[in-house]
Design an enzyme around this catalytic site. Structure first.
Site, PDB file in Angstrom:
ATOM      1  N   GLY A 150      42.433 -43.748  78.262  1.00 26.01           N
ATOM      2  CA  GLY A 150      42.953 -44.887  79.098  1.00 26.01           C
ATOM      3  C   GLY A 150      42.020 -45.583  79.633  1.00 26.01           C
ATOM      4  N   CYS A 151      42.310 -46.552  80.269  1.00 27.64           N
ATOM      5  CA  CYS A 151      41.203 -47.690  80.640  1.00 27.64           C
ATOM      6  C   CYS A 151      40.285 -46.895  81.888  1.00 27.64           C
ATOM      7  CB  CYS A 151      41.644 -48.770  81.061  1.00 27.64           C
ATOM      8  SG  CYS A 151      43.184 -48.664  82.065  1.00 27.64           S
ATOM      9  N   TYR A 152      41.342 -46.257  82.881  1.00 27.72           N
ATOM     10  CA  TYR A 152      40.480 -45.725  84.117  1.00 27.72           C
ATOM     11  C   TYR A 152      39.642 -44.550  83.534  1.00 27.72           C
ATOM     12  CZ  TYR A 152      42.956 -47.958  87.690  1.00 27.72           C
ATOM     13  OH  TYR A 152      43.670 -48.800  88.706  1.00 27.72           O
ATOM     14  N   PRO A 153      40.369 -43.787  82.592  1.00 24.41           N
ATOM     15  CA  PRO A 153      39.612 -42.505  82.234  1.00 24.41           C
ATOM     16  C   PRO A 153      38.292 -42.746  81.651  1.00 24.41           C
ATOM     17  CG  PRO A 153      41.915 -42.140  81.707  1.00 24.41           C
ATOM     18  CD  PRO A 153      41.671 -43.621  82.207  1.00 24.41           C
ATOM     19  N   THR A 154      38.263 -43.915  80.889  1.00 25.65           N
ATOM     20  CA  THR A 154      36.967 -44.066  80.184  1.00 25.65           C
ATOM     21  C   THR A 154      35.888 -44.452  80.925  1.00 25.65           C
ATOM     22  OG1 THR A 154      38.049 -45.276  78.324  1.00 25.65           O
ATOM     23  CG2 THR A 154      35.766 -46.009  78.641  1.00 25.65           C
TER      24      THR A 154
END
Lengths: 348, 348, 348, 348
Positions: A150-154
């Site tokens: 996901g974007c946040y996780p990256t």
């Protein structure tokens, strides 16, 4: 070198459009088909006039046997779509890069708790590789099925990883206060995402539990060798693109100086073309990564107390989605890791 | 009741304009003079055409003897200006409401460390009342000299105070991740604050130490009865108005439930007309306080772990500056606390 | 004076919210009921948290007999709703202020051409008064049924009226290039109005024919005493509020100087509390009318050629909708024309 | 093919940064030096962190003899700078592409009227080629000195040219209502261009006379074979990039249908890689050209009356400045016209 034939499932969203933009400039890949049940027959450039002159593709109804003729298929769909088609495509030797959440969580039960569905092919979860190239490049090279982060996780993992791998911080109480542009919410018609509801305003959301939490905790726990606990508070920004994560953690040994942390980060990412460890004193702006695949990181230790603050910025649609997906494709097919991803961010 | 004569020193900035807007609708006060050395002779409505038709005032050169004829003088100036004029005005029995930082820090040495100047009237620091009405209403009523809190400090203190006063959280490691609209940076010509530099972007700034830190720690320590330590990370939002604070702290006794905390906050602010404790599950948006004097607060306890997350939103120019200044004036002169401050926020 | 009981039909849109905001500060009116079929039972402040603390109203299902108990009913609905309820309400002696398009066009056939419906009460079209107070104050005072002008038509007519009434310009080829904030499009979930589709972009729309054209031509023709022809090109701005009209026309007698035109405008609007004719050389900004009921106008004659350029700015939700509706109410009920409408625009 | 050595004078503004971004992706050119008196010695990527990792250049003090070693020098300076250095560079056989206004007006007296300076090398005005490739490709190929058009002039001329060349419209009363993003105002510290002054607002400016007017009239008159008169009203948009021109003119022969005009435009620009004549019924959005070198045009004829409306959209920093400059360089040096300019616009 021959050119890779790429299929895109779910091409009417922003990550689909971004795949088209980026692959149009890729020297070794071209989009062979792009599907959308709702827009079948419509020209891609009717939906996205920015592509006028660059593509003649029309959206088609997704068809597994046609997609199987591609070298690689990207799923730019909401969760619950990829897992219906992936087993058949893998059986046809098509490689898969899933931008959705279907294969990110290795524990099928945990997945169901957060996504409120039964997983349809739990037997593939062990094989799926979590596609964060800065963490799993070797596994990505051999993978048949990539679950893109996901974007946040990256943004959050790239900021915490060096500290956690070196066991420098207390992982029982990590805090991530992160903020995203609205494009992360996709292209669905919703009152909450109208210009009039978003502009000139800021809010937290999903404070009690955002779906990106379990994948972050899974991956950081793997890096730590033990369970980590993260308080993750996402916020919505009045801007289109960009994620900024502000990460707080307690340093275990106060004698470790900020210079040492800086050196550690620079070394950790020395071979990562898309992580930029900025000089001490910097603060990354999301606009410096707008449209590019870069993650910019800066380290701080306010008042020289024990709380380390890591700042991390990416473009949620590029390094947080479509760019990272192409980075994974490059690794999977033995291409230059940065092929097609060297476009400079648009500033201003 | 007679109408208070108000003087404003430093009227060309946004807090000056906001004082004019709010006092124009105040039943018991009117602006008698507004000063600006640079714009002396210019009509106020030339600089702020939104005031056309509502004022005939012209900016004048600041003159202490003329200002002394006012009942109360507001300083809407950068730091270092008020302290040059306040002693003389107090001697003339004019009451002072200072929106700048000159009298916020009671320790003159600490003030000098953060503001890089000698304080010119340290003897007044003990008398000056820190003008957070929700904390110090009684002292404000009798004060001759009010030091209005900074914008961040207002939002952060209102969010932490109930938890700290009841000794419910570990005050050795408070975290505030806060974000502000650009109007907080004032109306000075700076490349960094150009539309082209701010729009569609987000960044942290002042991570290593923001001048609002010492006043927050001073006031929260007073409330705690012991030294508190805060990591304060401010961010800049691509929007004009609004501050949002996301506050993280560890609850001492995990058995204390979120419902109890909610009840505590509601009780603590039951008599505060400008603090809105929102129902559980809420997330305040800055636009719901845009132009109004309200602070909206919501409580969360993610995954029912031990980290409490408090969200707090204000308009930095109103509750964070000019509105709070008028709230202080109302208390000082025995007026209704909310006089002139009942305008509803502009949404959308 | 007793307080007027106001009913609002269709309260979940932005004009409904704006009526609530403005009437909350009105000394002679209060909202007795607000209807919404979809949100019946929901608290108004749940939809619009900016109203928390200012209203206890809940949305109710619209019921004509209950509405008939109000002194005046505002329709803040899409077109085609008011005309279903108005006849019955008029029969019950309730006065009507319709913010929608149902009664703006006096020719039922023309109305049908533009709105693609049969008009349900064409017999009321002659009685309905077009509620532009600066043009029809006398008729408004006695009206039972007011058709409030559209937002674009308000800004365009106020800019052209003095020139047309004095027969100073060629009315066979008027041009209006106007731009609106997105709030004019309402609070419906539409992909086109997502933040991600609007932000940082600008476009024309409805170029071949916008529904506001016929009411402008109708009213300007009435003022001219002959048919006028207008080319009207609307544009969509990446901002929430504000309409700006740039009006081009050819002066008939080149000897008439800009000073004379300025004098004419100042005289024409000398008694209009909500039209501000700015000094020569000015350019109105929409933010100087944000949240206020003012229309600011400036005149130009580039290179002293024969084309006169009039600039006109309003807040589409206030002078272009809810504020003007209240201005009409004030006139209808013999109140001060500006009652409840003196709030100063929010700048910045 | 060898790689062109490019020098950039005045590299700290947005057009300088954009030249760096675009040339970084150009297959046949590289930046050899970039000058700035104020920032000499500073790394380019310190000012523009989006370039971190893509350039090691530092700003240098401009030096004509060093610049003369370049194949081509771009001036990305305010007006009045290029004309001081151009004669010497030409003498050294360095070719010049001037993005400023110094060589756009062929009449030195007219230039002085609008720019309030004596022209320092009027003898070069006849030789300088006005660098609008869609009009003057042949002259550009042989030019030593190119005067790149302004941003507004590019969008306005491309929209009017086919109509004027074919003598289809009355050129005695052309109207251009155009709007620009703020990046057109450059990167100077000015209160008027602060985020807080621009955001959520719209205004006209320069109504009485904008410096881009004379170059438009000069070039359109040349195309018409007689003097044209244009009323040009620029506006400022609350967005970073993008110019949108709305062009009004009267068709001479009402029998000429919209279909014929559309056909004419398509034919006129059939060989122009950077002009996109959109299908009838379209309205170009500026975001569809954001970051790209395209000009998108659409034609309308409202109510089938005699006023033709042409809509034209470009990115002011690309097709309106740095992209067009590179397009000129490509033509001058016999490269592919679109070399380095095929990046797709960033949407959303």
């Amino acid at each position: 070198m021959s050119v890779l034939k790429v299929g895109i499932v779910g091409g009417t969203g922003y990550t689909g459009a971004e795949l088209l933009r980026l692959i149009a400039g890729h020297p070794n890949a071209e989009v062979a088909m792009i599907t959308s049940r709702a827009e079948a027959g419509v020209g891609v450039d009717e939906l996205f006039p920015s592509l006028r002159g660059y593509t003649d593709l029309k959206f088609t109804v997704p068809d597994v046997s046609e997609l199987a003729a591609c070298d690689v298929v990207f799923f730019a769909t909401p969760h619950n779509v990829a897992m219906k088609m992936v087993p058949e495509l893998l059986a046809a030797n098509t490689r898969i890069i899933d931008l959705s959440a279907d294969f990110r969580i290795r524990d099928a039960k945990l997945w169901s708790e957060w996504y409120h569905e039964e997983h349809l092919c739990p037997e593939l979860l062990a094989e799926a590789v979590y596609g964060l190239p800065e963490k799993k490049a070797d596994q990505i090279k051999d993978a048949r099925l990539i679950a893109c982060p996901g974007c946040y996780p990256t943004s959050i993992q790239l900021g915490f990883l060096p500290l956690i791998e070196e066991k420098l911080i207390d992982t029982s109480r990590l805090i991530a206060s992160a903020a995203s542009g609205v494009s992360g919410a996709g292209r669905q018609a919703k009152v909450d995402n109208l210009f009039t509801e978003i502009s000139d305003s800021f809010k937290a959301y999903g404070v009690s539990g955002h779906r990106h939490l379990p994948e972050i905790e899974q991956e950081l726990s793997e890096a730590a060798g033990s369970d980590v606990a993260l308080t993750f508070t996402p916020h919505l920004l009045p801007q289109v693109r960009g994620i900024h994560a502000t990460l707080f953690s307690e340093i275990r040994d106060p004698a470790v100086g900020l210079d040492e942390l800086q050196f550690l980060f620079e070394k950790r990412y020395a071979d990562s073309p898309f992580v930029d460890v900025m000089p001490l004193g910097s603060t990354p702006q999301t606009r410096t990564v707008r449209g590019g695949n870069m993650c910019r990181i800066a380290l701080h230790r306010p008042q020289n107390r024990n709380t380390v603050v890591v700042l991390s910025a990416i473009d949620n649609l590029v390094k947080g989605a479509s760019g990272q997906a192409i980075q994974n494709m490059n690794l999977m097919f033995g291409l230059e890791e940065s092929a097609g991803l060297n476009g400079i961010s648009l500033l201003p």
